[in-house]
Design a protein around this motif. Structure first.
Motif, short mmCIF file in Angstrom:
data_model
loop_
_atom_site.label_atom_id
_atom_site.label_comp_id
_atom_site.label_asym_id
_atom_site.label_seq_id
_atom_site.Cartn_x
_atom_site.Cartn_y
_atom_site.Cartn_z
N GLU A 166 0.82 -1.22 0.00
CA GLU A 166 0.00 0.00 0.00
C GLU A 166 0.85 1.26 0.00
OE1 GLU A 166 -3.41 0.24 -0.27
OE2 GLU A 166 -3.17 -1.88 -0.77
N LEU A 167 1.99 1.23 0.70
CA LEU A 167 2.83 2.44 0.72
C LEU A 167 3.42 2.72 -0.65
CD1 LEU A 167 4.60 2.17 4.21
CD2 LEU A 167 2.80 3.73 3.50
N GLY A 168 3.50 1.72 -1.49
CA GLY A 168 3.97 1.94 -2.85
C GLY A 168 3.00 2.78 -3.68
N LYS A 169 1.80 2.97 -3.16
CA LYS A 169 0.81 3.79 -3.87
C LYS A 169 0.84 5.24 -3.40
CE LYS A 169 -2.05 -0.34 -4.15
NZ LYS A 169 -3.25 -1.06 -3.67
N PHE A 170 1.75 5.56 -2.49
CA PHE A 170 1.84 6.93 -1.99
C PHE A 170 2.74 7.77 -2.91
CE2 PHE A 170 0.34 7.09 2.61
CZ PHE A 170 -0.47 5.97 2.48
N VAL A 171 2.43 7.70 -4.20
CA VAL A 171 3.24 8.42 -5.17
C VAL A 171 3.05 9.92 -4.95
CG1 VAL A 171 3.64 8.82 -7.62
CG2 VAL A 171 3.03 6.54 -6.81
N GLY A 172 4.16 10.66 -4.91
CA GLY A 172 4.09 12.10 -4.73
C GLY A 172 4.05 12.54 -3.27
N VAL A 173 3.96 11.62 -2.36
CA VAL A 173 3.96 11.98 -0.94
C VAL A 173 5.41 11.96 -0.45
CG1 VAL A 173 3.16 11.34 1.36
CG2 VAL A 173 1.68 10.98 -0.64
N GLU A 174 5.87 13.09 -0.01
CA GLU A 174 7.26 13.21 0.43
C GLU A 174 7.52 12.38 1.68
OE1 GLU A 174 8.63 15.63 -2.60
OE2 GLU A 174 9.80 14.95 -0.86
N GLY A 175 8.72 11.83 1.73
CA GLY A 175 9.15 11.20 2.98
C GLY A 175 8.80 9.73 3.12
N VAL A 176 8.20 9.13 2.09
CA VAL A 176 7.79 7.72 2.23
C VAL A 176 8.96 6.79 1.94
CG1 VAL A 176 6.25 5.94 1.35
CG2 VAL A 176 5.40 8.26 1.68
N SER A 177 9.73 7.10 0.90
CA SER A 177 10.82 6.20 0.53
C SER A 177 11.81 5.93 1.67
CB SER A 177 11.57 6.73 -0.69
OG SER A 177 10.74 6.71 -1.82
N PRO A 178 12.24 6.95 2.39
CA PRO A 178 13.16 6.64 3.50
C PRO A 178 12.56 5.67 4.52
CG PRO A 178 13.15 8.99 3.04
CD PRO A 178 12.05 8.39 2.23
N LEU A 179 11.26 5.75 4.73
CA LEU A 179 10.60 4.83 5.67
C LEU A 179 10.70 3.39 5.14
CD1 LEU A 179 7.39 6.95 6.40
CD2 LEU A 179 9.36 6.66 7.91
N LEU A 180 10.50 3.25 3.84
CA LEU A 180 10.58 1.90 3.25
C LEU A 180 12.01 1.37 3.30
CD1 LEU A 180 8.27 2.26 0.10
CD2 LEU A 180 7.69 1.47 2.38
N LEU A 181 12.95 2.24 3.03
CA LEU A 181 14.35 1.81 3.05
C LEU A 181 14.75 1.37 4.45
CD1 LEU A 181 15.86 4.57 0.73
CD2 LEU A 181 15.74 2.13 0.25
N SER A 182 14.27 2.09 5.42
CA SER A 182 14.60 1.74 6.80
C SER A 182 14.06 0.36 7.14
CB SER A 182 14.02 2.82 7.72
OG SER A 182 14.22 2.49 9.05
N ALA A 183 12.84 0.09 6.72
CA ALA A 183 12.24 -1.23 6.99
C ALA A 183 12.96 -2.33 6.22
CB ALA A 183 10.76 -1.20 6.61
N TYR A 184 13.43 -2.01 5.03
CA TYR A 184 14.12 -3.00 4.20
C TYR A 184 15.39 -3.48 4.87
CZ TYR A 184 16.14 -5.16 0.03
OH TYR A 184 16.67 -6.06 -0.87
N ALA A 185 16.06 -2.56 5.52
CA ALA A 185 17.35 -2.90 6.14
C ALA A 185 17.20 -3.51 7.52
CB ALA A 185 18.21 -1.64 6.22
N HIS A 186 15.98 -3.49 8.05
CA HIS A 186 15.79 -3.98 9.43
C HIS A 186 16.02 -5.48 9.51
CE1 HIS A 186 13.73 -4.60 13.31
NE2 HIS A 186 14.06 -3.34 13.54
N LYS A 187 16.59 -5.90 10.62
CA LYS A 187 16.93 -7.33 10.74
C LYS A 187 15.70 -8.22 10.79
CE LYS A 187 17.37 -7.19 15.74
NZ LYS A 187 18.24 -7.39 16.90
#
Lengths: 260, 523
Positions: free
Chosen positions: A83-104
């Motif tokens: 669902e967060l992939g549909k937040f196109v144009g909303v600032e600040g979402v990508s860093p949140l996804l990257l943070s989750a991607y790297a989480h153990k």
């Protein structure tokens, strides 16, 4: 004077819209908190609460959902990641996804599905800040994570990805590309069962191998079309194989700029 | 013969009354019952209209029948006229060319809820749990064929022949009908089957038994067709079952009841003989009519859980949770959770909602069948409608199953076998919504070391445990299926079809499938 007045007027027009979006987001978050945290709530009701909240495309909503990417159940993480992939144009979402991607908590095979949807969503958001993670993930050992990263690279479209993609193409065109891709989430060895009518052990073993080949794909079958598509998307050029691509890239690389 | 004064008689007995086949004692007993039972009287009145057009004006003939059948209960003029119109509509409909038989449709799948816009709230509650599944029940042998059903005919709403206060809204108009071509006359038990329909029960748990007519009780199997007059009982301990995948019915120890479908009102009928019975509508609004002897009580649009139990000659109903309309006697009102209501319309005290709720949770089936295909049912009698896009029916002693066939383009000759894929597929009429904890259960027999299962776009490779050509059971959680590394997720994903594929390795290769079942965990 007139310009300043016009600017102020326009600013006044825009202010109510953003505060309304923020108000809508706050109301949605409040409803979500009540429903998601309700005592006795079922897993499916929590999922519905997530779907309802994610319909409001606002950074505050993303900030509420993103932490769940590392501590909710895996089905919930997959839905939130999608669902967060549909937040196109909303600032600040990508860093949140990257943070989750790297989480153990999303490491290894168990978190594979979450990493796949996060990469797909990063591709949808087309965020340049995700390039480094996407490029690194192209060479992930897991074929589905690799494919998701390849697809994302093709959507984000930056020059640095081309070298990575060409290297991957060369690799899977070689013997490494013959590796079989298992379809199930937690791979298990195929047991030697009683293959009716076959007494010979060697023949039985061969038939088990043939059976597995029938039911699985090779990495080349999965990744090569994705790599071709991603390279074509970035460069607007078509190459037949890695050798063809390497030759073309050697000539164009120095002055290459990503075409519109 | 069962005591007809207290309990509703079977359809055959009512048909015998209409046809004049009953003995004098039987007639006397049934007459006494009809005097006090609105439901049976209504059924007899409707069935008694199935005869050649009389010389006399039809409305006069029908009016006299309805009035004589309701001899002891004075009718308001408007109620009688409405009853006449309804009976006229029924008689005209019976003479129409037959329409296709009622097909019981699976309830709206939960996954379909996710297709609605997220802003819609108040979705039916879906109960799930993480408890391990119960042992795989043996599929019951093919049940006795039910009384032959006539294809469905529209039945206009039968009017309530009780007196009502003038303040009540006017009776609904009968449904419009087209002029009929009359078929051969005659009243039989099968005509009564157009008023009452059998139901099917699945997922029996505890000590549940079925007594059919005057026969001996038998333990309820995994799937049973229950007709009007068949008695469900729980003797040594409580018992429970899922009703057509739509509701859960729990019988406390010693309870006896029968359940069927009453077409005119489109309601389930629970005829209570004795003991405590509880019903949960599993999130969908339903109409329930409860009877005991001459007493009747009805829940309309009830979503939630209720209990009923005898109170002398009457019985009481208690809404344990949820909402609905309750009609008892002449009164109709919103049901109040925790407030007992007796069948004569009186409000009782506060009921033991929590205690009954706990007992319900203890006795209810721990899983409920969302879809079941045993391949033994006739196409017109399938509890869950489906088609078979791949595979062919085969049979052996234990019943029918599906046998995989190579597609014609891949068929091989014995002299020079080529590679191919054995395929079996089942496609439910409606996609099955995926809820947390749902599992796929099936029986299989194969020579392949493994085979692939596909649920729509999601796949799973299953390692075979079938040895020596023997059947084996499988149970796979839907969460084990994935597409490109991503697992199936509840609510969002649904199951449009189930496909089994195994490699064709030699001329002895085979893949057989039976008893495909989707089970949802209950909490």
């Amino acid at each position: 004077m007139r310009g300043a007045a016009t600017g102020a007027f326009l600013a006044l027009l825009s202010f109510p819209a953003s505060s309304q979006d923020s108000k809508t987001a706050c109301q949605a978050i409040k409803r979500f908190d009540e429903e998601y945290g309700r005592p006795g709530v079922s897993p499916d009701e929590r999922i519905k609460a997530i779907l309802e909240l994610s319909a409001v495309k606002h950074v505050k909503v993303a900030q509420v959902l993103a932490p769940l990417l590392t501590r909710a159940t895996f089905p919930e993480r997959i839905i939130i990641g999608t669902e967060l992939g549909k937040f196109v144009g909303v600032e600040g979402v990508s860093p949140l996804l990257l943070s989750a991607y790297a989480h153990k908590s999303n490491e290894k095979e168990r978190g594979r599905g979450v990493r796949v949807v996060l990469l797909k969503s990063l591709g949808e958001l087309k965020s340049p800040c995700a390039v480094a993670v996407v490029d690194r993930s192209v060479e992930d050992k897991d074929v589905w994570v690799s494919k998701a990263a390849i697809d994302a690279a093709g959507k984000i479209r930056v020059k640095s990805s081309v070298d990575i993609l060409l290297r991957a193409l060369r690799r899977i065109e070689g013997p490494e590309g013959d590796r079989r891709v298992r379809l199930e989430l937690f791979g298990s060895e195929v047991p030697a069962t009683d293959v009716l009518g076959v007494a010979d052990e060697e023949l039985k073993k061969k038939q088990i191998q043939d059976s597995e080949k029938e039911q699985t794909s090779s990495e080349r079958d999965v990744l090569k079309p994705a790599l071709q598509a991603a390279l074509e998307s970035i460069t607007r050029h078509t190459g037949a194989n890695s050798k063809d691509w390497q030759e073309w890239w050697r000539q164009k690389r120095a002055k290459f700029e990503v075409p519109p | 013969m069962k005591d007809m004064t207290k309990f509703c008689p079977p359809s055959d007995t009512l048909a015998g009354w209409v046809e004049g086949r009953l003995s004098a004692p039987e007639q006397a007993a049934l007459k006494l019952h009809l005097a006090g039972c609105d439901q049976c009287r209504r059924a007899v009145a409707l069935a008694a209209t199935l005869e050649p057009a009389a010389e006399a004006p039809l409305n006069e003939a029908l009016l006299s029948r309805v009035v004589s059948a309701s001899r002891r209960r004075p009718l308001w003029r408007w109620a009688a006229a409405a009853g006449v119109l309804s009976a006229l509509a029924v008689s005209l409909w019976f003479a129409r060319p037959r329409a296709p038989e009622r097909v019981v449709k699976a309830p709206e799948p939960a996954g379909a809820l996710a297709q609605r816009p997220p802003h819609q709230v108040g979705e039916p509650r879906i109960e799930v749990s993480e408890e391990p599944p119960p042992p795989s029940p043996k599929v019951a042998p093919k049940p006795e064929p039910a009384a032959p059903k006539k294809p469905e005919a529209e039945v206009a709403k039968a009017e309530e022949p009780k007196p009502v206060p003038p303040a009540e809204p006017a009776a609904p108009k009968p449904e419009p009908v087209t002029p009929p071509v009359r078929s051969a006359p005659g009243v039989t038990g099968t005509d009564l089957a157009t008023v009452f329909a059998s139901v099917f029960t699945v997922d029996p748990s505890g000590d549940l038994w079925i007594q059919r007519g005057e026969g001996h009780p038998s333990k309820a199997g995994a799937f049973e067709t229950v007709n009007r007059g068949d008695m469900l009982t729980a003797s040594a301990q409580g018992g429970a079952f899922t009703l057509e995948g739509r509701a859960t019915v729990v019988l406390e120890k010693g309870a006896e009841a029968s359940v069927y479908f009453f077409k005119p009102d489109k309601s389930y009928e629970l005829s209570l003989a004795k003991g405590l019975v509880m019903v949960d509508t599993e999130g969908s609004p339903q109409n329930w009519r409860i009877t005991r002897g001459s007493s009747t009580l009805a829940f309309s649009n009830v979503v939630g859980r209720f209990s009923v139990e005898p109170r002398g000659e009457q019985f009481s109903a208690l809404l344990l949770e949820g909402r609905g309309e309750l009609r008892a006697g002449a009164a109709s009102r919103r049901a109040e959770v925790g407030r007992e209501v007796t069948s004569d319309g009186r409000s009782g005290g506060r009921g033991e909602t929590r205690k009954k709720g706990d007992r319900f949770a203890e006795l209810r089936p721990k899983s409920s069948t969302v879809f079941l295909a045993t391949f033994d049912e006739k196409e017109t009698e399938r509890p869950f409608a489906y088609t078979v896009p791949a595979g062919r029916p085969a049979s052996e002693g234990s019943g029918q199953y599906l046998e995989a066939a190579l597609p014609e383009s891949e068929s091989t000759s014995t002299s020079s076998p080529e590679k191919g894929t054995l395929k079996v597929a089942v496609k439910p009429e409606h996609p099955i919504g995926f809820t947390t904890g749902m599992v796929l259960r099936f029986r299989y027999r194969t020579t392949a070391p493994s085979f692939v299962l596909n649920l729509g776009e999601f796949s799973h490779v299953y390692a075979s445990k079938s040895v020596g050509g023997r059947w084996a059971d499988a149970e796979i959680p839907l969460a084990a299926f994935e597409r490109e590394g991503v697992m199936m997720v509840p609510v969002v994903n649904s199951v449009p079809d189930v496909r089994f594929e195994a490699p064709w390795l030699n001329k002895n290769s085979r893949l057989d499938v039976d008893g495909v079942q989707f089970l949802r965990r209950t909490r």
